[in-house]
Design a protein around this motif. Structure first.
Motif, short mmCIF file in Angstrom:
data_model
loop_
_atom_site.label_atom_id
_atom_site.label_comp_id
_atom_site.label_asym_id
_atom_site.label_seq_id
_atom_site.Cartn_x
_atom_site.Cartn_y
_atom_site.Cartn_z
N LYS A 131 -4.89 -11.46 5.82
CA LYS A 131 -3.74 -11.45 6.74
C LYS A 131 -4.19 -11.70 8.17
O LYS A 131 -3.58 -12.49 8.90
N LEU A 161 -15.44 4.63 13.91
CA LEU A 161 -16.00 3.27 13.80
C LEU A 161 -15.92 2.52 15.13
O LEU A 161 -16.40 1.40 15.24
N THR A 203 -7.10 4.04 -2.46
CA THR A 203 -6.12 3.61 -1.45
C THR A 203 -6.69 3.87 -0.05
O THR A 203 -6.49 3.08 0.87
N GLN A 204 -7.41 4.98 0.09
CA GLN A 204 -7.95 5.32 1.42
C GLN A 204 -8.83 4.20 1.99
O GLN A 204 -8.72 3.86 3.17
N GLN A 248 -7.32 -1.71 6.41
CA GLN A 248 -6.09 -2.22 7.02
C GLN A 248 -6.00 -1.84 8.49
O GLN A 248 -5.69 -2.66 9.35
N ARG A 249 -6.32 -0.58 8.78
CA ARG A 249 -6.24 -0.12 10.16
C ARG A 249 -7.21 -0.89 11.06
O ARG A 249 -6.88 -1.24 12.19
N ALA A 250 -8.41 -1.15 10.52
CA ALA A 250 -9.40 -1.92 11.31
C ALA A 250 -8.85 -3.30 11.65
O ALA A 250 -8.96 -3.75 12.81
N MET A 288 -11.08 7.77 10.94
CA MET A 288 -12.22 6.92 10.57
C MET A 288 -12.38 5.77 11.55
O MET A 288 -13.48 5.43 11.97
N ASN A 289 -11.27 5.17 11.95
CA ASN A 289 -11.35 4.03 12.87
C ASN A 289 -11.69 4.43 14.30
O ASN A 289 -12.20 3.61 15.06
N LEU A 321 -15.54 -2.90 9.57
CA LEU A 321 -14.91 -2.42 8.35
C LEU A 321 -15.83 -1.39 7.71
O LEU A 321 -17.06 -1.49 7.81
N PRO A 322 -15.24 -0.39 7.03
CA PRO A 322 -16.10 0.58 6.34
C PRO A 322 -16.85 -0.09 5.19
O PRO A 322 -16.33 -0.99 4.54
N MET A 328 0.97 4.21 1.27
CA MET A 328 0.32 5.03 2.29
C MET A 328 1.05 6.36 2.42
O MET A 328 2.27 6.40 2.42
N ASN A 369 -3.45 9.69 4.28
CA ASN A 369 -4.13 8.39 4.37
C ASN A 369 -4.10 7.87 5.80
O ASN A 369 -5.08 7.35 6.32
N GLU A 418 -6.13 -3.15 14.25
CA GLU A 418 -6.65 -2.95 15.60
C GLU A 418 -7.15 -4.27 16.21
O GLU A 418 -7.09 -4.45 17.42
N HIS A 451 -6.33 -7.38 3.63
CA HIS A 451 -5.99 -7.19 5.04
C HIS A 451 -6.76 -8.15 5.93
O HIS A 451 -6.26 -8.58 6.97
N SER A 460 -7.30 7.45 8.18
CA SER A 460 -7.69 6.11 8.62
C SER A 460 -7.74 6.05 10.15
O SER A 460 -8.57 5.34 10.73
N LYS A 496 -8.64 1.07 1.32
CA LYS A 496 -7.75 -0.04 1.72
C LYS A 496 -7.05 0.28 3.04
O LYS A 496 -6.91 -0.57 3.90
N VAL A 497 -6.59 1.53 3.16
CA VAL A 497 -5.88 1.92 4.39
C VAL A 497 -6.84 1.90 5.59
O VAL A 497 -6.47 1.45 6.68
N ASP A 498 -8.05 2.37 5.38
CA ASP A 498 -9.05 2.33 6.45
C ASP A 498 -9.32 0.88 6.90
O ASP A 498 -9.41 0.60 8.09
N LEU A 551 0.83 -1.20 0.00
CA LEU A 551 0.00 0.00 0.00
C LEU A 551 0.86 1.24 0.00
O LEU A 551 1.73 1.39 0.85
N ASN A 592 -13.29 1.29 16.36
CA ASN A 592 -12.26 0.26 16.32
C ASN A 592 -11.05 0.66 17.16
O ASN A 592 -10.42 -0.18 17.79
N ILE A 593 -10.73 1.95 17.15
CA ILE A 593 -9.66 2.48 18.00
C ILE A 593 -10.32 3.06 19.24
O ILE A 593 -11.22 3.89 19.14
#
Lengths: 244, 244
Positions: free
Chosen positions: B142, A40, B64-65, B71-73, A36-37, B236-237, A25, A29, B76, B139, A33, B67-69, A23, A42-43
């Protein structure tokens, strides 16, 4: 984090794809993210906004976008009220509002504290609250008045402590909030439980008193989660701090 | 909505501040606030993405955003697993995954359907699913493998129906998902209840079987809300459709 290390990190984020995941990044980004998390859920439990994102988050919370996002949340409260609530109008139809960053904005305070990038000093925040100069969140004020005009009882449930009562009431009235049914501050005696538990316990009492809680508007998950649940909960965006 | 009316709306949004609220809203602000409020779960039960936002939403989910969002989820989930889960490793530590837009992406289907802007045809979506060509969400794959390697039992709970079982399993294996403990499809007999109720009922059975559900990863609130709750839920978004 040292300034040199910070810039190193920033440059790494801007220029180099993150190892191994393919990615590309960049810092924008990454910070988006993160934001956004947080929304959501998630964080959780973050102490500060990541240092490298304070500028990004500061831009968001002072932007038109933040206002439009908040406006949409309050509009959805009214859509719900108009389409899904069979109000009895017997004085027990109720709506709960959180205060900080729901009715009143603490942004002027956080503006001086790196938009959540500096670890919170409760003392200095409370000093600021005592001045009673927090501005209204315009869209929340509109919703508040609309609910009032429809005969919905307004209950304010805040984790501000009792000693802030008179400053808070002065502040609310000054910017246009009045005519609520109850305003509940936190008793220092129960400070050992989480805000989520405190707010759930308050809802339990409210329901025992006979109120139907049609909705809650808050900016923190701790204001809207937990049992008993309202019929619906609405969340305003807030990426600058986390209250558990 | 007619094309002329649509453009009129677009131009109105772009050029004219919304009456009475002092906000200079443009189409981007509007669509972004729609998306944000979907993720905040303030906007629910939408049938389609608003026509004027399909381009905006299409850009996001192919960016990409997005995907990055995502990925972050998933990152976490691993942070939580490493810091807050006291795995017993007795074969009953479990994690639940939703399938569509959590493990497998339905984007290629929605790409041909205005990214959620066209009302869903279940028949055509199921036809597409039967082909078994849905790509993996990288993600999530993974995370799935990481959980598997830590001895966590993987439970797949989907609202795909039984008749899609073999196509779904073929698809999952083809893109790298295998070694799950259970995969649960929806029985047509219980189609009258909501997905939220169906998934809650499945969790009840899973817990009765002795599993500890440490977490859920899903893209819909109906996959992660309802009683019994997992220890933590991760979302996930997904701004292209809503499953109640």
């Amino acid at each position: 984090m040292g300034k040199a290390l910070r810039w190193c990190l920033v440059l790494t984020c801007l220029l180099v794809p993150l190892a191994g995941d393919g990615l590309e990044m960049n810092l924008k980004n990454y910070c988006e993210s993160w934001r956004m998390n947080v929304e959501l859920h998630n964080i959780r439990e973050f102490q500060v906004v990541p240092e490298e994102c304070t500028e990004y988050i500061g831009k968001y919370v002072t932007s038109t976008q933040y206002k439009v996002d908040s406006q949409r949340a309050t509009e959805e409260c009214l859509v719900y009220l108009s389409t899904s609530c069979n109000l009895k109008k017997d004085g027990f139809d109720a709506w709960i509002f959180d205060i900080d960053d729901t009715l009143l904005s603490t942004l002027p305070y956080y503006e001086d504290n790196l938009y959540g990038g500096r670890k919170l000093s409760v003392t200095s925040l409370e000093e600021w609250m005592k001045k009673g100069n927090a501005p209204a969140l315009d869209h929340s004020l509109k919703l508040y008045n609309e609910l009032k005009s429809r005969g919905v009882q307004i209950l304010l449930v805040t984790s501000r402590k009792e000693h802030l009562r008179s400053a808070t009431i002065d502040n609310l009235v000054k910017v246009g909030y009045y005519g609520w049914t109850k305003i509940i501050f936190r008793d220092p005696a129960n400070e050992l439980v989480s805000v989520k538990k405190y707010k759930s316990d308050v809802r339990k009492k409210i329901i025992n008193d006979g109120y139907r809680i049609w909705g809650i508007l808050g900016d923190q998950y701790s204001s809207i989660e937990g049992i008993p649940s309202p019929e619906r909960a609405f969340k305003l965006p807030n990426p600058i701090y986390y209250v558990a």
